[in-house]
Design a protein around this motif. Structure first.
Motif, short mmCIF file in Angstrom:
data_model
loop_
_atom_site.label_atom_id
_atom_site.label_comp_id
_atom_site.label_asym_id
_atom_site.label_seq_id
_atom_site.Cartn_x
_atom_site.Cartn_y
_atom_site.Cartn_z
N TYR A 21 -81.84 40.52 61.06
CA TYR A 21 -80.67 41.40 61.01
C TYR A 21 -79.38 40.59 60.92
O TYR A 21 -78.54 40.83 60.05
N VAL A 53 -83.23 47.07 61.15
CA VAL A 53 -83.02 48.17 62.11
C VAL A 53 -84.17 49.16 62.01
O VAL A 53 -84.71 49.60 63.03
N ALA A 87 -79.06 60.22 71.70
CA ALA A 87 -78.52 60.05 70.35
C ALA A 87 -78.30 61.39 69.65
O ALA A 87 -77.26 61.59 69.01
N TYR A 109 -74.45 54.65 60.91
CA TYR A 109 -75.21 53.66 61.67
C TYR A 109 -74.81 53.60 63.13
O TYR A 109 -75.42 52.88 63.92
N ALA A 110 -73.83 54.41 63.53
CA ALA A 110 -73.48 54.50 64.95
C ALA A 110 -74.58 55.19 65.75
O ALA A 110 -74.78 54.88 66.93
N TRP A 111 -75.31 56.10 65.11
CA TRP A 111 -76.31 56.87 65.86
C TRP A 111 -77.52 56.05 66.28
O TRP A 111 -77.99 56.21 67.42
N PRO A 112 -78.03 55.16 65.45
CA PRO A 112 -79.08 54.27 65.98
C PRO A 112 -78.57 53.38 67.11
O PRO A 112 -79.31 53.10 68.05
N ILE A 113 -77.31 52.97 67.03
CA ILE A 113 -76.74 52.16 68.12
C ILE A 113 -76.77 52.97 69.41
O ILE A 113 -77.15 52.47 70.47
N LEU A 114 -76.36 54.24 69.32
CA LEU A 114 -76.40 55.11 70.50
C LEU A 114 -77.84 55.32 70.96
O LEU A 114 -78.12 55.36 72.16
N TRP A 115 -78.79 55.41 70.01
CA TRP A 115 -80.20 55.55 70.38
C TRP A 115 -80.68 54.34 71.17
O TRP A 115 -81.36 54.48 72.19
N PHE A 116 -80.31 53.15 70.71
CA PHE A 116 -80.71 51.94 71.44
C PHE A 116 -80.07 51.90 72.82
O PHE A 116 -80.70 51.47 73.79
N ALA A 117 -78.84 52.36 72.94
CA ALA A 117 -78.21 52.47 74.26
C ALA A 117 -78.99 53.46 75.12
O ALA A 117 -79.20 53.25 76.32
#
Length: 134
Positions: A21, A53, A87, A109-117
């Motif tokens: 990545y 990702v 998410a 791509y903010a939503w996968p970041i929120l998913w990982f959080a």
């Protein structure tokens, strides 16, 4: 803490995907911010960082399939469900507020970041439940 063989494979996969990545993201940002590529090449360069990702999601799915300990599998399922809830709730709320022009547009791509959080939140909830049950 001992990791199961499935968890060790997952950790190796995620480390490798994270390295890929970073290797793809930095050149993409550099090339696209400076308009050094255009046309179809720009689309290819722009999409390349998405593949690792996507690989993270595949790695989690593989871990679920490969995990032989039912309790460990249940923990990962609960953690993933919590992450999905976080998410999707965030995306839904932001989407409505954005649709009513109360918030600015947020890149997808903010939503996968929120998913990982959310995975982190799920991991914490798993620990709290384990302590309560002990």
């Amino acid at each position: 803490m001992r990791f199961s063989p499935a968890q060790r494979r997952y950790n190796r996969r995620v480390i490798l995907l994270a390295l890929i990545y970073v290797t793809l993201l930095f050149p993409a940002v550099y090339l696209l911010d400076r308009h050094l590529v255009s046309g179809p090449v720009a689309y290819i360069v722009g999409i390349l960082p998405a593949f690792p990702v996507i690989g993270f999601f595949v790695a989690i799915g593989a871990c679920l399939v490969e995990e032989t300990d039912e309790y460990q599998r249940m923990l990962l399922v609960r953690q993933s469900l919590i992450a999905t809830g976080v998410a999707m709730t965030g995306a839904t709320m932001w989407g409505f507020l954005e649709g009513f022009e109360l918030l600015p547009h947020l890149v997808g791509y903010a939503w996968p970041i929120l998913w990982f959080a959310g995975l982190g939140v799920g991991g914490c909830i798993n620990k709290l439940i384990e302590r309560r049950e002990a």
